[in-house]
Design a protein around this motif. Structure first.
Motif, mmCIF file in Angstrom:
data_model
loop_
_atom_site.group_PDB
_atom_site.id
_atom_site.type_symbol
_atom_site.label_atom_id
_atom_site.label_comp_id
_atom_site.label_asym_id
_atom_site.label_seq_id
_atom_site.Cartn_x
_atom_site.Cartn_y
_atom_site.Cartn_z
ATOM 1 N N PHE A 262 34.925 28.803 34.746
ATOM 2 C CA PHE A 262 33.650 28.846 35.183
ATOM 3 C C PHE A 262 32.816 28.853 33.923
ATOM 4 C CE2 PHE A 262 36.384 30.796 38.361
ATOM 5 C CZ PHE A 262 36.119 30.456 39.592
ATOM 6 N N SER A 263 31.622 28.552 34.133
ATOM 7 C CA SER A 263 30.488 28.627 33.225
ATOM 8 C C SER A 263 29.130 28.980 33.714
ATOM 9 C CB SER A 263 30.534 27.309 32.402
ATOM 10 O OG SER A 263 30.211 26.334 33.091
ATOM 11 N N VAL A 264 28.266 29.453 33.203
ATOM 12 C CA VAL A 264 26.805 29.722 33.608
ATOM 13 C C VAL A 264 25.804 29.232 32.488
ATOM 14 C CG1 VAL A 264 26.686 31.952 32.232
ATOM 15 C CG2 VAL A 264 25.321 31.539 34.100
ATOM 16 N N ASP A 265 24.879 28.475 33.170
ATOM 17 C CA ASP A 265 23.682 27.529 32.262
ATOM 18 C C ASP A 265 23.204 28.698 31.170
ATOM 19 O OD1 ASP A 265 22.427 29.040 34.067
ATOM 20 O OD2 ASP A 265 20.926 27.186 34.519
ATOM 21 N N ARG A 266 23.121 29.907 31.251
ATOM 22 C CA ARG A 266 22.328 30.627 30.466
ATOM 23 C C ARG A 266 23.270 31.771 29.882
ATOM 24 N NH1 ARG A 266 16.270 32.012 32.370
ATOM 25 N NH2 ARG A 266 17.286 31.492 34.327
ATOM 26 N N VAL A 267 23.173 32.275 28.741
ATOM 27 C CA VAL A 267 23.902 33.366 28.347
ATOM 28 C C VAL A 267 23.233 34.606 28.268
ATOM 29 C CG1 VAL A 267 25.236 34.318 26.330
ATOM 30 C CG2 VAL A 267 25.337 31.813 26.758
ATOM 31 N N GLU A 268 21.788 34.572 28.208
ATOM 32 C CA GLU A 268 20.983 35.723 28.073
ATOM 33 C C GLU A 268 19.672 35.558 28.888
ATOM 34 O OE1 GLU A 268 18.533 37.940 24.512
ATOM 35 O OE2 GLU A 268 20.602 37.817 24.378
ATOM 36 N N VAL A 269 19.366 36.527 29.750
ATOM 37 C CA VAL A 269 18.179 36.498 30.369
ATOM 38 C C VAL A 269 17.310 37.713 30.525
ATOM 39 C CG1 VAL A 269 17.342 36.228 33.013
ATOM 40 C CG2 VAL A 269 19.523 35.133 32.270
ATOM 41 N N GLN B 32 41.578 30.612 41.175
ATOM 42 C CA GLN B 32 40.821 31.564 40.370
ATOM 43 C C GLN B 32 40.089 32.284 41.129
ATOM 44 O OE1 GLN B 32 41.069 31.536 36.800
ATOM 45 N NE2 GLN B 32 42.788 29.991 37.172
ATOM 46 N N ASP B 33 40.376 33.721 40.652
ATOM 47 C CA ASP B 33 39.393 34.768 41.411
ATOM 48 C C ASP B 33 39.168 35.466 40.023
ATOM 49 O OD1 ASP B 33 38.213 36.962 42.750
ATOM 50 O OD2 ASP B 33 39.782 36.952 44.204
ATOM 51 N N THR B 34 37.863 35.615 39.589
ATOM 52 C CA THR B 34 37.383 36.223 38.500
ATOM 53 C C THR B 34 35.989 36.929 38.753
ATOM 54 O OG1 THR B 34 37.265 36.234 36.065
ATOM 55 C CG2 THR B 34 36.576 34.133 37.377
ATOM 56 N N LYS B 35 35.366 37.185 37.618
ATOM 57 C CA LYS B 35 33.840 37.580 37.722
ATOM 58 C C LYS B 35 33.116 37.041 36.670
ATOM 59 C CE LYS B 35 35.424 42.019 39.502
ATOM 60 N NZ LYS B 35 36.027 43.286 39.380
ATOM 61 N N LEU B 36 31.665 37.055 36.942
ATOM 62 C CA LEU B 36 30.584 36.670 35.986
ATOM 63 C C LEU B 36 30.314 38.172 35.611
ATOM 64 C CD1 LEU B 36 28.394 34.866 34.671
ATOM 65 C CD2 LEU B 36 27.178 35.058 36.879
ATOM 66 N N VAL B 37 30.150 38.382 34.472
ATOM 67 C CA VAL B 37 30.287 39.796 33.886
ATOM 68 C C VAL B 37 28.568 39.783 33.515
ATOM 69 C CG1 VAL B 37 30.573 41.406 32.175
ATOM 70 C CG2 VAL B 37 32.391 40.267 33.240
ATOM 71 N N GLU C 96 28.390 36.721 46.079
ATOM 72 C CA GLU C 96 29.753 36.154 45.357
ATOM 73 C C GLU C 96 29.721 34.562 45.533
ATOM 74 O OE1 GLU C 96 33.278 36.717 48.478
ATOM 75 O OE2 GLU C 96 32.522 38.665 47.116
ATOM 76 N N LEU C 97 30.180 33.880 44.748
ATOM 77 C CA LEU C 97 30.491 32.430 44.890
ATOM 78 C C LEU C 97 31.860 31.914 45.110
ATOM 79 C CD1 LEU C 97 28.160 31.446 41.687
ATOM 80 C CD2 LEU C 97 27.477 31.550 44.363
ATOM 81 N N ARG D 125 31.356 37.991 41.807
ATOM 82 C CA ARG D 125 32.874 37.412 41.926
ATOM 83 C C ARG D 125 32.799 36.014 42.143
ATOM 84 N NH1 ARG D 125 36.385 37.983 47.543
ATOM 85 N NH2 ARG D 125 38.278 37.100 46.376
ATOM 86 N N LEU D 126 33.736 35.350 41.360
ATOM 87 C CA LEU D 126 33.774 33.984 41.449
ATOM 88 C C LEU D 126 34.903 33.483 41.803
ATOM 89 C CD1 LEU D 126 31.899 33.413 37.874
ATOM 90 C CD2 LEU D 126 30.785 33.207 40.148
ATOM 91 N N VAL D 127 35.015 32.491 42.906
ATOM 92 C CA VAL D 127 36.341 32.064 43.440
ATOM 93 C C VAL D 127 36.412 30.676 43.141
ATOM 94 C CG1 VAL D 127 38.050 32.168 45.317
ATOM 95 C CG2 VAL D 127 36.641 34.206 44.730
ATOM 96 N N GLY D 128 37.455 30.102 42.884
ATOM 97 C CA GLY D 128 37.652 28.638 42.497
ATOM 98 C C GLY D 128 38.965 28.419 43.133
ATOM 99 N N ASP D 129 38.834 27.543 44.368
ATOM 100 C CA ASP D 129 40.242 27.036 44.880
ATOM 101 C C ASP D 129 40.529 25.402 44.943
ATOM 102 O OD1 ASP D 129 42.480 27.111 46.544
ATOM 103 O OD2 ASP D 129 41.603 27.610 48.307
ATOM 104 N N ALA D 130 41.261 25.345 44.011
ATOM 105 C CA ALA D 130 41.643 23.584 43.718
ATOM 106 C C ALA D 130 43.117 23.382 44.619
ATOM 107 C CB ALA D 130 41.968 23.599 42.388
#
Length: 192
Positions: free
Chosen positions: A101-108, A135-140, A61-62, A153-158
């Motif tokens: 959140f974002s990821v640099d690639r959509v397909e691998v 923000q507590d969400t997921k990279l699916v 998780e990040l 799991r992705l967590v961002g705390d601002a």
């Protein structure tokens, strides 16, 4: 119906929605006689090893954190994420992250045992209101070859300097007060 001295190609398709591991069945071929009875001609065992797609995430998780500093511009935070195909078959991963959140690639595409390095980013200023937010969400992770879905799991705390003042009816009312007499009204202030 197969005519005499001719042949037919038969395709056998295997599908297991729930079970994994070795599954075997018997396929039998029979001929229908003029009397209406069936006569077995041959039988054969068919089998397959069913595997579930399995990806190992490192780290599992990040967590991202932003702490407000006056005069320092908001910036996008990024972290590396490795995904390893630990199943026996090649996989095609389809990745989806919800904002902020974002990821640099959509397909691998990953061969068995292969590792893909990705970059996951988080924008702490996505709301543009400078209010503290968690923000507590997921990279699916979806698979093109299989209906299973996994997630990281992705967590961002601002954290911004915000105060929340709890005042009934959003106003402080002292009522009637004598001259030169103090009057107090209790409120709760929270540093969010």
């Amino acid at each position: 119906t197969i005519e005499p001295k001719s042949d037919a190609v038969i395709s056998v398709r295997a599908l297991s929605m729930a079970r994994t591991g070795r599954i075997e069945e018997t396929i039998s071929v029979s001929a229908k006689q003029s009397t209406g009875k069936s006569k077995p001609l041959m039988g054969m065992r068919v089998g397959a090893d069913f595997v579930t797609p399995l990806v190992e995430a490192d780290p599992p998780e990040l967590h991202f954190e932003y702490l407000y500093e006056e005069g320092v511009a908001l910036d996008i935070f990024s972290q590396a994420l490795s995904l390893k195909n630990v199943s026996e078959l090649p996989l095609t991963l389809v990745l989806r992250a919800k904002p902020p959140f974002s990821v640099d690639r959509v397909e691998v595409a990953l061969e068995a045992g292969a590792v893909a390095s990705l970059v996951v980013s988080w924008n702490p200023g996505y709301r543009d209101d400078q209010l503290s937010d968690l923000q507590d969400t997921k990279l699916v992770i979806a698979y093109k070859e299989h209906p299973q879905r996994d997630a990281v799991r992705l967590v961002g705390d601002a954290q911004f300097p915000n105060l929340d003042i709890d005042v009934p009816n959003a106003r402080v009312d002292f009522g009637a007060v004598f001259n030169d007499m103090p009057r107090k009204v209790a409120t709760t202030m929270t540093n969010t």
